[in-house]
Design a protein around this motif. Structure first.
Motif, PDB file in Angstrom:
ATOM      1  N   GLY A   1       0.840  -1.197   0.000  1.00  0.00           N
ATOM      2  CA  GLY A   1       0.000   0.000   0.000  1.00  0.00           C
ATOM      3  C   GLY A   1       0.868   1.237   0.000  1.00  0.00           C
ATOM      4  O   GLY A   1       1.721   1.406   0.876  1.00  0.00           O
TER       5      GLY A   1
ATOM      6  N   LYS B   1      -5.065  -4.892  -4.492  1.00  0.00           N
ATOM      7  CA  LYS B   1      -6.148  -5.069  -3.517  1.00  0.00           C
ATOM      8  C   LYS B   1      -6.383  -6.540  -3.178  1.00  0.00           C
ATOM      9  O   LYS B   1      -6.774  -6.869  -2.054  1.00  0.00           O
ATOM     10  N   THR B   2      -6.132  -7.432  -4.139  1.00  0.00           N
ATOM     11  CA  THR B   2      -6.363  -8.859  -3.900  1.00  0.00           C
ATOM     12  C   THR B   2      -5.069  -9.639  -3.680  1.00  0.00           C
ATOM     13  O   THR B   2      -5.084 -10.692  -3.046  1.00  0.00           O
TER      14      THR B   2
END
Length: 335
Positions: free
Chosen positions: A140, A258-259
């Protein structure tokens, strides 16, 4: 940089005639794990290959994860003495911009995931959900920031990978060098990413081709479209060059931050046009991760970008979505 032996998506035509008794100067070689080709017109007939190769070497020493003592590698290993340079700063700032614009679809902190999936310099790992979930805890771009000439991490396990767009930026760096030498007609291609300045002395545009997105790690593909470039960059991101197949399942090298898994959508390749190749390259990666429908919305919000997207319909046939700003410079290739 990227360990790719073939260009991705864009094929550059190097057939140039003699115009007004002036011959083009052509430079080519290997850099960043791929090849580069540069053609320019110069009344002084200067050969800039040595200077350009030095520039590319210094560039790699900044942002290549394949060089252990590069600036980015030292940051990834939490070297407290490393000081960032202009190349790293430019990449970091562009990455932060595109990360925000794509709502996190483009994120260079996926580096540990890319390694785990076998798409980086690290050893491929056995993929299990628990492994992916554990890595996602330190993925992130909000976990890292640049303050002055120092990088601050909120978690020491955060690691950066600019390979998704650094080649595009290297095109800009070489282009800026040529412009500084008063070269006003040139085309620079590194690993398939391209910037063209001006026109040829006879007034014709520089011309490149966009490949059909056929799974192929070894050779060039037939062309899908022909593009005329002038003072414009193009970069193509696709899922048909770098991929692994395990148990009959294809895993592309674009990781969804995100996954934690490779992207799965019907968008096969994204060619993005912009004034700078760093923007073309970074946004091409972001668009491919977004997928077709989200990409359309994104492009409507960013008219500074133009796009030629190739996707697969429900019957497995190629379809194209193109923005209005490139309709006058792009045409279907004749087979």
């Amino acid at each position: 940089m990227k360990k790719i032996g073939l260009t991705i998506g864009v094929f550059l035509f190097y057939v140039t005639s003699i115009y007004s008794q002036q011959e083009p100067i052509r430079i080519e070689g290997e850099a960043q794990g791929t090849t580069y080709h540069i053609t320019y017109f110069d009344n002084q007939n200067r050969d800039f290959q040595l200077e350009i190769e030095k520039i590319l070497k210094n560039f790699d020493l900044s942002v290549s994860t394949y060089i252990p003592n590069s600036v980015i590698s030292r940051i990834n290993s939490n070297d407290k003495n490393v000081v960032v340079d202009k190349y790293f700063i430019a990449c970091f700032n562009k990455a932060k911009e595109v990360w925000k614009n794509t709502n996190g679809a483009f994120d260079p902190t996926v580096y540990p995931l890319s390694n785990a999936w076998g798409f980086g310099p690290g050893k491929k790992q056995k993929i299990e959900k628990t492994k992916i979930d554990s890595i996602l805890k330190f993925v992130g771009f909000q976990l890292i920031e640049l303050k002055g000439n120092k990088v601050i991490k909120k978690d020491p396990r955060v690691a950066l990978d600019f390979n998704a767009f650094a080649q595009g930026y290297s095109v800009d760096v070489v282009s800026d060098f040529l412009t500084s030498k008063k070269i006003n007609s040139y085309i620079v291609e590194i690993g398939g990413e391209v910037y063209a300045k001006g026109r040829k002395p006879d007034g014709k545009n520089w011309t490149i081709g966009i490949e059909k997105p056929i799974d192929n790690k070894e050779t060039g593909n037939p062309l899908k479209a022909i593009v005329k470039l002038e003072n414009m960059a193009i970069a193509t991101s696709g899922n048909y060059r770098r991929f692994n197949i395990e148990d009959g399942v294809k895993y592309a090298h674009h990781i969804d931050p995100k996954t934690g898994y490779p992207t799965k959508n019907n968008l096969l390749s994204a060619s993005i046009f912009a004034k700078e190749c760093i923007s073309s390259d970074a946004n091409a990666t972001g668009v491919l991760v977004l997928g077709l429908e989200k990409a359309k919305v994104f492009l409507q919000k960013h008219p500074e970008l133009q796009a030629y997207l190739i996707y697969s319909d429900e019957n497995g046939n190629y379809q194209v979505y193109e923005t209005s700003g490139i309709k006058s410079i792009i045409s279907e290739a004749v087979e």
